[in-house]
Scaffold this motif. Structure first.
Motif, PDB file in Angstrom:
ATOM      1  N   ARG A 100      -7.456  -6.694   4.199  1.00 53.72           N
ATOM      2  CA  ARG A 100      -8.688  -7.490   4.072  1.00 53.72           C
ATOM      3  C   ARG A 100      -9.439  -7.122   2.799  1.00 53.72           C
ATOM      4  O   ARG A 100      -9.967  -7.991   2.097  1.00 53.72           O
ATOM      5  N   TYR A 101      -9.485  -5.848   2.475  1.00 50.47           N
ATOM      6  CA  TYR A 101     -10.118  -5.413   1.234  1.00 50.47           C
ATOM      7  C   TYR A 101      -9.424  -6.049   0.034  1.00 50.47           C
ATOM      8  O   TYR A 101     -10.070  -6.523  -0.894  1.00 50.47           O
ATOM      9  N   PHE A 102      -8.098  -6.048   0.050  1.00 51.70           N
ATOM     10  CA  PHE A 102      -7.360  -6.582  -1.092  1.00 51.70           C
ATOM     11  C   PHE A 102      -7.453  -8.103  -1.184  1.00 51.70           C
ATOM     12  O   PHE A 102      -7.200  -8.658  -2.236  1.00 51.70           O
ATOM     13  N   THR A 103      -7.819  -8.788  -0.110  1.00 58.13           N
ATOM     14  CA  THR A 103      -8.047 -10.223  -0.238  1.00 58.13           C
ATOM     15  C   THR A 103      -9.377 -10.484  -0.931  1.00 58.13           C
ATOM     16  O   THR A 103      -9.503 -11.468  -1.659  1.00 58.13           O
ATOM     17  N   LYS A 104     -10.355  -9.620  -0.691  1.00 56.19           N
ATOM     18  CA  LYS A 104     -11.640  -9.776  -1.367  1.00 56.19           C
ATOM     19  C   LYS A 104     -11.520  -9.438  -2.841  1.00 56.19           C
ATOM     20  O   LYS A 104     -12.131 -10.067  -3.693  1.00 56.19           O
ATOM     21  N   HIS A 105     -10.772  -8.424  -3.133  1.00 61.49           N
ATOM     22  CA  HIS A 105     -10.579  -7.961  -4.497  1.00 61.49           C
ATOM     23  C   HIS A 105      -9.106  -8.138  -4.826  1.00 61.49           C
ATOM     24  O   HIS A 105      -8.378  -7.166  -4.943  1.00 61.49           O
ATOM     25  N   TYR A 106      -8.681  -9.384  -4.901  1.00 58.94           N
ATOM     26  CA  TYR A 106      -7.259  -9.711  -5.000  1.00 58.94           C
ATOM     27  C   TYR A 106      -6.627  -9.046  -6.202  1.00 58.94           C
ATOM     28  O   TYR A 106      -7.038  -9.235  -7.322  1.00 58.94           O
ATOM     29  N   LYS A 107      -5.657  -8.249  -5.895  1.00 57.99           N
ATOM     30  CA  LYS A 107      -4.840  -7.652  -6.929  1.00 57.99           C
ATOM     31  C   LYS A 107      -3.412  -7.888  -6.497  1.00 57.99           C
ATOM     32  O   LYS A 107      -2.993  -7.439  -5.432  1.00 57.99           O
ATOM     33  N   GLU A 108      -2.716  -8.627  -7.304  1.00 58.26           N
ATOM     34  CA  GLU A 108      -1.359  -9.024  -6.951  1.00 58.26           C
ATOM     35  C   GLU A 108      -0.481  -7.822  -6.631  1.00 58.26           C
ATOM     36  O   GLU A 108       0.342  -7.860  -5.737  1.00 58.26           O
ATOM     37  N   ASP A 109      -0.710  -6.739  -7.335  1.00 59.95           N
ATOM     38  CA  ASP A 109       0.111  -5.559  -7.105  1.00 59.95           C
ATOM     39  C   ASP A 109      -0.341  -4.762  -5.887  1.00 59.95           C
ATOM     40  O   ASP A 109       0.319  -3.809  -5.496  1.00 59.95           O
ATOM     41  N   SER A 110      -1.450  -5.142  -5.238  1.00 58.03           N
ATOM     42  CA  SER A 110      -1.950  -4.402  -4.090  1.00 58.03           C
ATOM     43  C   SER A 110      -1.859  -5.186  -2.785  1.00 58.03           C
ATOM     44  O   SER A 110      -1.562  -4.610  -1.749  1.00 58.03           O
ATOM     45  N   LEU A 111      -2.138  -6.479  -2.806  1.00 58.35           N
ATOM     46  CA  LEU A 111      -2.181  -7.257  -1.575  1.00 58.35           C
ATOM     47  C   LEU A 111      -0.801  -7.381  -0.942  1.00 58.35           C
ATOM     48  O   LEU A 111      -0.645  -7.151   0.258  1.00 58.35           O
ATOM     49  N   ILE A 112       0.197  -7.717  -1.718  1.00 57.35           N
ATOM     50  CA  ILE A 112       1.534  -7.919  -1.158  1.00 57.35           C
ATOM     51  C   ILE A 112       2.084  -6.621  -0.551  1.00 57.35           C
ATOM     52  O   ILE A 112       2.530  -6.630   0.601  1.00 57.35           O
ATOM     53  N   PRO A 113       2.027  -5.486  -1.253  1.00 59.86           N
ATOM     54  CA  PRO A 113       2.492  -4.250  -0.604  1.00 59.86           C
ATOM     55  C   PRO A 113       1.669  -3.886   0.635  1.00 59.86           C
ATOM     56  O   PRO A 113       2.209  -3.369   1.608  1.00 59.86           O
ATOM     57  N   SER A 114       0.383  -4.183   0.606  1.00 52.03           N
ATOM     58  CA  SER A 114      -0.461  -3.901   1.760  1.00 52.03           C
ATOM     59  C   SER A 114      -0.037  -4.733   2.960  1.00 52.03           C
ATOM     60  O   SER A 114       0.035  -4.230   4.087  1.00 52.03           O
ATOM     61  N   LEU A 115       0.260  -6.013   2.738  1.00 46.68           N
ATOM     62  CA  LEU A 115       0.711  -6.869   3.835  1.00 46.68           C
ATOM     63  C   LEU A 115       2.091  -6.452   4.332  1.00 46.68           C
ATOM     64  O   LEU A 115       2.352  -6.482   5.537  1.00 46.68           O
ATOM     65  N   LYS A 116       2.965  -6.049   3.433  1.00 42.47           N
ATOM     66  CA  LYS A 116       4.288  -5.576   3.858  1.00 42.47           C
ATOM     67  C   LYS A 116       4.145  -4.317   4.714  1.00 42.47           C
ATOM     68  O   LYS A 116       4.850  -4.152   5.710  1.00 42.47           O
ATOM     69  N   THR A 117       3.226  -3.444   4.342  1.00 41.00           N
ATOM     70  CA  THR A 117       2.983  -2.240   5.131  1.00 41.00           C
ATOM     71  C   THR A 117       2.398  -2.606   6.489  1.00 41.00           C
ATOM     72  O   THR A 117       2.764  -2.015   7.507  1.00 41.00           O
TER      73      THR A 117
END
Length: 174
Positions: free
Chosen positions: A127-144
């Motif tokens: 949820r944090y990475f959706t607010k502060h979208y960083k392509e290199d952070s959101l996808i790995p976060s969702l995979k985790t």
């Protein structure tokens, strides 16, 4: 010879100044198009198959929060990653409700509760990475997130298998 150098340098400066603006807009337009096509707006997430048999065995077919959580994670796999914020908020609310209640069907164990809390924490990170979208952070976060949820489902299955093994070993053979 010196005046020829100054003349060439003068011509170079004039052509660079004249072509600077169109080249810049062409480059930025090209970069914008490349970013749109090259950025992974969707990613592949692996989700373990819904443990329908496990829930039927434990008479939990009506555990609506758990069913809704699985369906929300299933929907999230299909979405464009630029627009997942609302879905992740929904997933977060569902997990919060599950964690705040007593887990049904003998799943109220430290192993299962802690895994739900790990999934909850990972949802908050996503949820944090959706607010502060960083392509290199959101996808790995969702995979985790999917990895931890899959581990939760597998642990639920193993827990019930262990219980059935213990019960069958304690029944005396006559």
């Amino acid at each position: 010879m010196g005046s020829l150098r100054y003349f060439v340098l003068f011509l170079f400066c004039i052509t660079a100044c004249k072509n600077g603006k169109p080249a810049e807009s062409t480059v930025s337009g090209t970069l914008a198009n490349n970013e749109e096509t090259s950025s992974p707006l969707t990613a592949r997430f692996d989700l373990v198959e819904y443990p329908e048999a496990l829930l039927k065995e434990n008479e939990l077919e009506e555990w609506e929060e758990f069913i809704d959580l699985y369906e929300a994670l299933e929907r999230l796999k299909e979405l464009d990653l630029r627009d997942v914020g609302v879905n992740i908020i929904g997933i977060s609310a569902r997990i919060k409700k599950i964690v705040s209640d007593t887990l049904p069907g003998g799943f109220e164990t430290p192993q299962i509760r802690s895994r739900f809390k790990v999934v909850q924490m990972q949802t908050q990170k996503a949820r944090y990475f959706t607010k502060h979208y960083k392509e290199d952070s959101l996808i790995p976060s969702l995979k985790t997130l999917y990895g931890h949820y899959n581990a939760l489902l597998l642990r639920m299955q193993v827990l019930k298998q262990e219980e059935s093994t213990v019960v069958s070993q304690t029944i005396p053979l006559n």
